[in-house]
Design a protein around this motif. Structure first.
Motif, PDB file in Angstrom:
ATOM      1  N   ARG A 140       2.474   1.797  -3.419  1.00  0.00           N
ATOM      2  CA  ARG A 140       1.502   2.336  -4.377  1.00  0.00           C
ATOM      3  C   ARG A 140       1.211   3.808  -4.082  1.00  0.00           C
ATOM      4  N   LYS A 141       1.088   4.134  -2.798  1.00  0.00           N
ATOM      5  CA  LYS A 141       0.822   5.521  -2.410  1.00  0.00           C
ATOM      6  C   LYS A 141       1.973   6.423  -2.857  1.00  0.00           C
ATOM      7  N   ASN A 142       3.203   5.966  -2.643  1.00  0.00           N
ATOM      8  CA  ASN A 142       4.365   6.749  -3.061  1.00  0.00           C
ATOM      9  C   ASN A 142       4.395   6.910  -4.582  1.00  0.00           C
ATOM     10  N   GLN A 143       4.030   5.858  -5.296  1.00  0.00           N
ATOM     11  CA  GLN A 143       3.989   5.929  -6.760  1.00  0.00           C
ATOM     12  C   GLN A 143       2.959   6.963  -7.213  1.00  0.00           C
ATOM     13  N   VAL A 144       1.799   6.958  -6.579  1.00  0.00           N
ATOM     14  CA  VAL A 144       0.754   7.928  -6.939  1.00  0.00           C
ATOM     15  C   VAL A 144       1.218   9.343  -6.616  1.00  0.00           C
ATOM     16  N   PHE A 145       1.853   9.544  -5.460  1.00  0.00           N
ATOM     17  CA  PHE A 145       2.370  10.867  -5.107  1.00  0.00           C
ATOM     18  C   PHE A 145       3.412  11.329  -6.114  1.00  0.00           C
ATOM     19  N   VAL A 204       0.839  -1.200   0.000  1.00  0.00           N
ATOM     20  CA  VAL A 204       0.000   0.000   0.000  1.00  0.00           C
ATOM     21  C   VAL A 204       0.871   1.246   0.000  1.00  0.00           C
ATOM     22  N   ARG A 205       1.910   1.261   0.814  1.00  0.00           N
ATOM     23  CA  ARG A 205       2.808   2.426   0.863  1.00  0.00           C
ATOM     24  C   ARG A 205       3.546   2.624  -0.456  1.00  0.00           C
TER      25      ARG A 205
END
Length: 177
Positions: free
Chosen positions: A105-110, A102-103
């Motif tokens: 993916r979140k970093n990728q989106v950011f 999850v982290r």
């Protein structure tokens, strides 16, 4: 000499094949039809076997669904009072792995959003430069036209951007007394 010609066309419901039969004798046509329908009636135990197979598969699927729901509840922290240490450690490892995913993916989106914002910033900066150049040329034309209309030149005709301000410290009502 008379001939009887029969033509019978029917579809096999099991295999969806189309059969056409042409015979010189109407009796042969009827006999073949009866044999075919008899084969369909005798094939019903096969379909009952299929039904038994499907019932067995459905029961297996229900068991899998129950297992998945129990696993989901454990991952949500429900019903873990009866879990052993090994099970709890396994759940913890699985949750840690999930959190890492999850982290990531979140970093990728950011990162993607940051890149998009940087591109937007560059586009806005370029547009701002164009507008500044356009405004600057219009401002020069405006003030030169003003100077020509008023008949004055020099620095007296340039706009003044100085503003006088006052600073008050304290409460607004006490400082104005």
């Amino acid at each position: 000499m008379t001939y009887q010609i029969g033509f019978l066309q029917f579809a096999n419901l099991i295999s969806d094949e189309l059969f056409s039969m042409r015979f010189n004798s109407m009796q042969d046509t009827v006999d073949r039809y009866l044999r075919h329908t008899k084969d369909r009636v005798s094939s019903k135990p096969v379909s009952e076997e299929n039904m038994q197979h499907f019932k067995h598969e459905a029961a297996n699927m229900m068991k899998k669904i129950e297992q998945l729901e129990a696993s989901k509840r454990k991952l949500l922290g429900e019903g873990i009072g009866t879990c052993s240490i090994e099970e709890l450690q396994q759940i913890e490892q699985q949750l840690e792995k999930s959190v890492k995913c999850v982290r990531a993916r979140k970093n990728q989106v950011f990162k993607e959003q940051s890149e998009q914002l940087k591109q937007k910033e560059k586009a806005l900066a370029a547009e701002n430069e164009k507008l500044a150049e356009k405004w600057g040329s219009h401002e020069i034309e405006f003030w030169s036209n003003k100077n020509q209309e008023s008949g004055r030149g020099g620095e007296d005709s340039s706009p003044s951007f100085e503003v006088e301000t006052q600073l008050f410290i304290g409460l607004p009502c006490s400082s104005r007394k």
